[in-house]
Design an enzyme around this catalytic site. Structure first.
Site: not given
Length: 675
Positions: A534, A537-540
């Site tokens: 996760l 997958m997310c723009t962190v």
């Protein structure tokens, strides 16, 4: 007998004049506050019949003429004037601050200088008898104009008086035709003698020779009258009478007040007493226009409420940019920036910030491309979206972002395109015509724009736009984010004439040209989206990284556009840009190739990278293969993981490297040679 009274002249600056003044100040004068000539027209008075309550009851109403200043006031060649109007020249002074405008001493100096120039012209054969002065301060942000007109008039001493009443003129049409044929809208007064149909005319400077003194001919003056009053001529007659008395010794004359229609009048005038024989003193001059309230004070024209809000916004957007040219960067080419068509691939965090900053630079044509919808996590990081855009599954990002841009500034031509970009390592069906259509649509978009921003959230999604941008010679700007780092770079334009001018001996990048996003890779781009947790997958990223990178990406584009070589601009560093003597530089400073930022160390580095001849994104191998086989080549790239490496020869290079490594395995690196 009471002295003759004159009807003051009224000013009539048109909205078109204020618009022309604003453009002239903003684009040409800038901080220059020296006075300059402008032209206007004097329109004569007229009388009209108006109906009252009863049909058979009418009233004869006089309408005063005025000095009309139009939108062509700054042009050397004026358009066609109304039949009985006369063109005059005046002086305009635009103060830079409201405090300077309010300074009475400055206005007095300007007025006195204009009077002195008028008196000096009396010694020539072209006396200036109708000068005017306009002082103004233009608040270009609010479209408010503070102004004050002055019509200098010399006070005759002794005063002129009427010998009888003003009477109608019988030969007025003959006189009007004579004025138009002889002077063609260029003079407000002239001499007349004879009787119809043998009338003749001459300029006022010929007064001493025009009349036959032996016949005791009466001096007759015709002037374009702006007064509609029956016994009070217009303001312009004052200087005519003073000139004839002071320069030609005229003590009595007949004046014909030329007005519109049949309302013209004539009367005999004379000095109230013989002229003084004492040494002449400088004449007194009056003429500042009164405020409608009757006070001697400036007027204000507020055009803001009159303007179309969309046009008002467009001019306000351009104002701040044009002010840059006043003092800071006179060489800045704003038209080139506003005319650049920008394609933004990705309407997420980077896309939203890039679009906003492009609008700030005056870019008018922006197209956003994205295939996703607005999610609940987006609005706090992506400034073009709000909570309502997330409801019911979310609105498509690209059209929504384009709509928000138009809400911010209606003058922008913003388009949103819902489109997925095919990627290497993401297989497609052999019968998938939709992908081929997407490729054709993407290529058409790249071809129709001048600059392409790569703002997507995966590495492989940038591959196809990189190929297309290189094929069509576009400016390609790439921005990519890490957690606390970013990369902003421009892609090289290939080995063209401009690109080969890159310095190599002085710290440049040689003659291979600048590289693209993939030039440092020794493997082809592949699927990086599958099998991710996760947090992957997310723009962190740190929230401040995206706006910093977006701002640098836009500023890099603007610097490239301002460089004489444009997309072929060489990579520059601040130290080489300052010491360079070449005129081929951007007025905005050096134009780097890559910017790599690290928030953890608060550091931004300028990096230069050569083009790699086996690059999977911009090498001739890839471009030639795409040119030859088109979508068939792309299908193999999408479906075959190692195909790009085969096309570019990276696989062979890899095998050769392996052989070299294997051949070195038997070497003893720790032993020292004997002497």
């Amino acid at each position: 007998m009471a002295p003759l009274q004159f009807q003051p002249l009224a000013s009539q600056p048109t909205p078109a004049f204020w618009a022309a003044l604003a453009a002239h100040k903003l684009n040409h004068l800038k901080l220059d506050d020296s006075h300059l000539p402008i032209t206007a027209q004097i329109e004569p008075a007229k009388r009209v019949l108006i109906n009252k309550e009863r049909v058979d009851d009418t009233a004869d109403v006089g309408i005063d003429g005025s000095l009309v200043v139009g939108g062509d006031a700054f042009e050397a060649e004026r358009g066609r004037l109304p039949p009985n109007a006369v063109s005059v020249t005046g002086t305009l002074k635009i103060f830079n601050t409201i405090e300077e405008f309010k300074d009475t001493s400055a206005k007095k100096r300007l007025f006195d200088d204009l009077v002195s120039q008028m008196l000096e012209s009396f010694d020539t054969d072209r006396p200036v008898l109708n000068p005017f002065l306009l002082v103004t301060f233009a608040d270009l942000k609010k479209y408010v104009y503070h102004y004050w007109f002055a019509f200098p008039a010399l006070v005759s001493s002794p005063a002129w008086v009427m010998d009888g009443e003003f009477m109608p003129v019988d030969e007025i049409e003959d006189i009007r035709k004579l004025a138009q044929s002889h002077f063609q809208h260029n003079t407000t007064a002239f001499l007349l003698k004879g009787a119809a149909p043998h009338l003749s005319a001459a300029p006022l400077s010929s007064c001493s020779t025009f009349y036959d003194k032996t016949q005791s001919e009466m001096v007759t003056v015709v002037f374009h009258d702006t007064s509609s009053l029956p016994s009070n001529p217009g303001w312009g007659l004052r200087n005519v009478l003073y000139y004839l008395s002071a320069k030609h010794g005229i003590t009595s004359l007949v004046v014909i007040c030329l007005r519109e229609g049949s309302s013209s009048t004539q009367a005999s005038l004379s000095l109230s007493s013989p002229p003084s024989t004492a040494p002449a003193k400088p004449p007194q001059a009056v003429g500042w226009e009164r405020h409608p309230s009757g006070k001697l004070s400036p007027r204000v024209a507020d055009l803001g409420p009159m303007m179309d809000p969309t046009r008002l916004a467009a001019q306000a957007v351009d104002l701040n940019l044009k002010l840059i040219k006043w003092r800071l960067l006179p060489a800045l080419d704003l038209d080139k920036i506003s005319g650049t068509r920008c394609l933004l691939l990705g309407a997420g965090t980077l896309g939203c910030y890039v679009a906003r900053i492009l609008m700030g630079w005056g870019v008018r044509n922006i197209t956003l491309v994205d295939s996703s919808t607005v999610s609940y996590s987006n609005p706090v990081r992506q400034p073009l979206f709000t909570f309502s855009d997330c409801l019911n599954g979310g609105l498509p990002k690209a059209p929504t972002a384009a709509k928000k841009l138009q809400e911010i500034f209606p003058g922008v031509n913003a388009q949103g395109v819902v489109l997925g970009i095919p990627m290497p390592g993401h297989p497609i069906s052999s019968s998938d015509d939709a992908v081929e259509k997407d490729v054709a649509k993407l290529e058409a978009l790249v071809k129709s724009h001048d600059a392409v921003f790569l703002l997507m959230d995966s590495r492989e999604s940038r591959w196809l736009p990189t190929v297309l941008g290189r094929k069509w010679g576009k400016v390609v700007v790439n921005a990519a984010l890490g957690f606390d780092s970013f990369l902003v770079m421009r892609h090289g334009a290939g080995a063209g004439a401009g690109a080969r001018r890159i310095q190599s001996d002085e710290g440049g990048v040689g003659e291979k040209g600048l590289g693209c996003y993939y030039c440092n890779d020794i493997v082809a781009p592949t699927d990086s989206l599958s099998d991710r947790t996760l947090d992957q997958m997310c723009t962190v990223t740190r929230p401040g990284v995206a706006p910093i990178a977006a701002a640098m990406a836009v500023e890099l584009l603007i610097s490239v556009l301002q460089h004489p070589l444009g997309v072929h601009a060489p990579a520059e560093r601040p130290d080489t840009a300052e010491t360079s003597t070449s005129t081929k530089t951007s007025p905005l400073g050096c134009v780097p190739h890559q910017l790599r930022g690290q928030m953890y160390q608060w550091k931004t580095q300028i990096v230069e990278g050569e083009a790699f001849d086996r690059c999977t994104g911009c090498s001739d191998y890839v471009l030639n293969e795409y040119e030859t086989n088109g979508f068939a080549f792309l299908r193999r790239v999408f479906n075959e993981k190692d195909y790009l490496e085969k096309v570019t020869g990276l696989d062979e290079l890899y095998r050769e490297s392996e052989k070299v490594i294997e051949g070195m395995e038997g070497l003893d690196w720790d032993s020292e040679g004997e002497e």
